[in-house]
Scaffold this motif. Structure first.
Motif, mmCIF file in Angstrom:
data_model
loop_
_atom_site.group_PDB
_atom_site.id
_atom_site.type_symbol
_atom_site.label_atom_id
_atom_site.label_comp_id
_atom_site.label_asym_id
_atom_site.label_seq_id
_atom_site.Cartn_x
_atom_site.Cartn_y
_atom_site.Cartn_z
ATOM 1 N N SER A 115 -8.032 1.209 3.546
ATOM 2 C CA SER A 115 -7.720 0.081 2.662
ATOM 3 C C SER A 115 -7.877 -1.242 3.379
ATOM 4 O O SER A 115 -7.306 -2.245 2.975
ATOM 5 C CB SER A 115 -6.282 0.225 2.127
ATOM 6 N N LEU A 123 0.822 -1.202 0.000
ATOM 7 C CA LEU A 123 0.000 0.000 0.000
ATOM 8 C C LEU A 123 0.862 1.261 0.000
ATOM 9 O O LEU A 123 0.521 2.269 -0.631
ATOM 10 C CB LEU A 123 -0.923 -0.003 1.229
ATOM 11 N N GLU A 148 -4.699 6.415 4.498
ATOM 12 C CA GLU A 148 -4.647 5.494 3.368
ATOM 13 C C GLU A 148 -4.776 4.039 3.837
ATOM 14 O O GLU A 148 -5.545 3.256 3.274
ATOM 15 C CB GLU A 148 -3.328 5.694 2.619
ATOM 16 N N ARG A 208 2.191 1.969 -3.443
ATOM 17 C CA ARG A 208 1.128 2.373 -4.364
ATOM 18 C C ARG A 208 0.900 3.882 -4.354
ATOM 19 O O ARG A 208 0.536 4.469 -5.380
ATOM 20 C CB ARG A 208 -0.171 1.641 -3.996
#
Length: 869
Positions: free
Chosen positions: A245, A210, A241, A213
């Motif tokens: 997620s 993550l 974030e 990304r």
């Protein structure tokens, strides 16, 4: 020589001003009465950074000790001087006074009793304690606080990469005034550090994936000057974030940064450190990689209360994966509740869904603030399933309220107003809200048509009904366009009001069908699909009694015409008053005189003929019935976080069109036009226009408590096809407590006409306002303000050049007011008193517009509730 009244007033005001200045100087001389010897009252803080004085708010906010609060411009410390009025040893002063003369205390006790003597002492002490609480103690320079300020300044600059900042301070006594001093902080920042290499040390594979990304969105970038806020923002960004997620157990504290600045030539190397999840056991701490969690089940308790917590559920419903429970009979259709919940069964955990659910449920306005929590499903062997429980506590289904007040005005010498409302929640079991309200008033007016009949001779009554649905009511599904997280609502409203012996005895009926939705927290749309208003004037014959200025102008023209050309006016049009002067009969004589002038039967001079035509145009517009079928859309962007936010902006735009649908139907159906060339519906010529409005408001926090607020507004309504003018209810006015405060409401404009009518209005408006708001003492606030703007007639049938806007050159007719204000903040509302002075009056002759009326005699005093913008 005998002085004029105006000159005498100016001399009087000058004396008052001189007296006030003398009092201020005298009080100010005693400002240090409570400052001990060999100590100083702080008068000013100055920060000099790299040899340059800085006024930047961030660095000045680091100073611990601030000078006493003063009124800007005159630098008068109100709070300090109130504090200094107090006797610091009030108890001993009173005792000393009692004992100053022999037997004083015994004599007083015999005269008024021991209890009363003690009460006098308590009152004296209480008064002085109140003065000290209400005032502001002198800010005396303290070494420890000064050194603390110096340390905070260095740490502030270090947060921007100036790690080698050197700073010291000096206390500079005031040579002209005793026991006063300022502090000067000298700061040398030296070379800042720059972010160089950036490494990562991330233990969990999912977290690393993550991170990679969204790595390009990082606030920390190589080559950028170090800033501590970048690291704070980066932690917030990554935490948001990850938690959106599916990483349920992730917390911001898991993210740390390791920096290296040793022998790096003012370059800093940083490493992200994100370890695995820590699980605390009974006597140990274990670690495990973070995992993505999903929502297995959402349970909604629709009638939770603390008293019900141990009871069994009596009713339950399963709907689209949601499970709804009730301790009593289920009172809600499940879709009404689940549409407001963003937490969705079968989807991954997202922290934002919790926030959206809070907002969605709160927007329903039928529950108190909800409780939303998550826990692991212990039956799941993968330890990744979550169960969400939402506790909803209903508000009372019925809420009633009533208001009652009395008032006076130029129309009503005495009035009584009353209103009531009833709010019903969950009307159709779909979280709908029905609001029923009624209002009315009775009053006494010597100007009313039946003023001789009874004391209460005027009245008004009205009522409104509004039904709100927490969804979009439309023949087709709109969820793909306006999803449920936007909290869509549909509003249907009806209203009616009627006046008796007030003005033209207007009856108004209105209805609206509208939608609202919020794509983002700061953005809201409102679409009035249909907004209908019908205005009917029952007593048009009363026009010249209500609009007295228009009649006075007309009657003066009639008098001039008859004196210039005797016998030109039909004697049945007028009577002679006690001074043997012509007085037009109302309404017949006034109306017939206007008709004869327009038909050329009576021929005043050209200027008077134009004035009569203008009076007729205004009379026709204000007495005609109005039928408005409008559609509008309004977009509002409001960045306010809460009611205490002092740094925000509001941008609003609105477009409204009216009459197009009716015009199309009339044209297709072949309706005949009336004598004026307009289509009619139910005997009324409907309005057709397009209207544009824009408004911008901005607030800034300046220093500790001071604020700057500005507003800009522009609006224009353009009639076309079936209309030559804009209905009175859709036109603009200027002046008043929330507009241009140098003029009373409706007194300003249009243009340079000078506000000749009782209600001056037009179809084009510009308005600009600016305020500097400051604290005087505690809840007492002050303000300096400048207001500018005007109204004009544009693209309509008004022919008076002074009232029309014909180009950029007419912007010289913008009126300017300036003034001062006093406010008291009660917390839940602000009581406001503003004094406005006409600074530039476009109604005066050119060359005599600026500061010609800048005096107390012509000032306008405004009282208002809350701030004007």
């Amino acid at each position: 020589m005998k002085l004029s009244k105006e000159k005498s007033l100016n001399i009087f005001l000058a004396k008052i001003s001189l007296f006030l200045i003398t009092v201020i100087i005298f009080i100010s001389c005693n400002a240090v009465k409570n400052v001990p010897e060999d100590e100083f009252l702080l008068t000013e803080n100055t920060i000099i950074t790299d040899s340059v004085k800085t006024t930047e708010t961030g660095i000045n906010s680091q100073i611990v000790q601030k000078p006493n609060t003063s009124i800007p411009l005159i630098n008068f410390p109100v709070g300090l001087n109130i504090y200094n009025l107090a006797d610091q040893q009030a108890d001993s002063t009173y005792i000393n006074w009692l004992n100053r003369k022999p037997n004083r205390e015994e004599k007083l006790i015999r005269f008024i009793s021991k209890k009363q003597v003690d009460e006098i002492g308590n009152s004296y002490i209480g008064l002085n304690n109140w003065l000290m609480r209400s005032g502001e103690a002198p800010v005396i320079i303290r070494k420890d606080k000064t050194e603390k300020s110096l340390d905070r300044i260095k740490r502030y600059y270090s947060s921007f990469g100036y790690f080698n900042t050197v700073a010291d301070y000096k206390i500079i006594p005031d040579s002209s005034r005793s026991k006063r001093a300022q502090i000067i902080y000298n700061v040398t920042r030296n070379e800042p550090y720059i972010v160089d290499s950036i490494q990562e040390k991330i233990s969990s594979p999912i977290i690393d994936s993550l991170f990679q990304r969204t790595k390009n969105q990082s606030f920390i970038k190589s080559g950028k000057q170090y800033a501590a806020n970048d690291f704070v923002n980066e932690r917030d960004r990554l935490s948001t974030e990850f938690r959106n997620s599916g990483i349920f157990y992730f917390e911001k504290d898991y993210i740390t940064f390791e920096g290296d600045t040793v022998n790096t030539n003012h370059k800093a190397n940083f490493t992200y450190i994100i370890p695995d999840r820590k699980i605390e056991g009974t006597d140990s701490i274990n670690t495990t990689p973070f995992q993505i969690h999903k929502i297995k089940e959402v349970r909604i308790i629709t009638d939770f209360s603390y008293a019900n917590r141990d009871k069994k559920f009596q009713d339950s419903i399963t709907y689209n994966g949601y499970k709804l429970f009730s301790y009593g009979k289920m009172r809600y259709r499940p879709k009404a509740i689940t549409d407001a919940v963003a937490v969705t069964p079968g989807k991954i955990f997202k922290d934002v869904d919790r926030s959206l659910s809070y907002n969605g449920i709160s927007d329903l306005k039928i529950f108190k603030y909800p409780n939303i929590n998550f826990q692991e499903d212990f039956a799941d062997t993968t330890n990744t399933d979550l169960i969400s429980t939402i506790l909803l506590t209903p508000q009372k289904r019925f809420t009633a309220g009533a208001n009652f007040d009395t008032y006076t005005s130029t129309i009503q010498q005495f009035g009584i107003g009353f209103s009531g409302n009833l709010l019903i929640r969950n009307v159709f079991r779909g979280a709908e809200i029905l609001q029923i309200s009624g209002r009315g008033s009775v009053g006494s007016s010597k100007d009313a048509a039946d003023s001789d009949s009874q004391f209460f001779n005027i009245s008004e009554i009205g009522g409104d009904l509004k039904l709100t649905f927490p969804r979009i009511l439309f023949p087709i599904n709109t969820e793909n366009i306006i999803p449920k997280f936007m909290s869509p609502t549909t509003n249907i409203s009806f209203g009616a009001s009627a006046q008796n012996n007030i003005g033209l005895d207007r009856q108004t009926t209105n209805a609206a069908f509208s939608y609202t939705w919020k794509p983002r927290k700061i953005l809201q749309y409102q679409l009035d699909l249909l907004n209908v208003q019908y205005v009917r004037n029952l007593n048009v014959d009363n026009y010249f009694r209500v609009f007295q200025n228009s009649f006075d102008q007309l009657n003066t023209i009639a008098q001039d015409t008859e004196s210039t050309n005797p016998g030109s006016i039909d004697p049945t049009y007028y009577t002679l008053d006690e001074n043997n002067e012509l007085f037009l009969n109302i309404p017949s004589g006034a109306n017939m005189f206007i008709t004869d002038v327009r038909d050329g039967v009576i021929m005043p001079n050209s200027d008077n003929t134009n004035t009569v035509n203008n009076i007729r145009e205004r009379q026709e517009r204000l007495t005609e019935n109005n039928l408005i079928f409008a559609t509008n859309i309004q977009v509002t962007r409001d960045t306010r976080e809460n009611l205490t936010d002092n740094n925000f902006s509001i941008l609003r735009g609105k477009v409204e069109t009216a009459g197009n649908l009716l015009a199309g139907i009339s044209n297709i159906s072949g309706f005949k036009k009336n004598e004026a060339g307009n289509y009619e519906i139910l005997g009324v010529g409907f309005s057709q226009y397009v209207k544009f409005e824009g408004e911008y408001i901005k607030h800034w926090l300046v220093g500790r408590n001071d604020k700057v607020a500005v507003r800009a507004f522009g609006g224009i309504a353009i009639p076309y096809n079936n209309s030559r003018t804009i209905p009175f209810t859709r036109s603009y006015f200027a002046g008043g407590a929330n507009d241009n405060r140098g003029w009373r409401a409706y007194d300003l404009g249009p243009g340079s006409s000078g506000g000749l009518n009782e209600f001056n209005e037009a179809n084009f408006k510009l308005a600009f306002n600016a305020e500097y708001r400051y604290t005087i003492l505690g809840a007492f606030k002050g303000a300096f303000f400048v207001d500018a703007g005007n109204i004009w007639n544009a693209l309509d049938n008004v022919r008076d050049p002074a009232s029309k806007f014909e180009g950029i050159a007419d912007l010289k007719e913008i009126a300017v007011a300036s003034g001062i204000g006093l406010r008291y903040d009660f917390g839940f509302f602000v009581l406001r008193f503003d004094v406005g002075f006409k600074t530039h009056n476009p109604g005066n002759e050119v060359g005599n517009r600026w500061f010609n009326e800048y005096n107390l005699k012509k000032a306008v005093y405004n009282i208002g509730i809350n701030y004007p913008f």
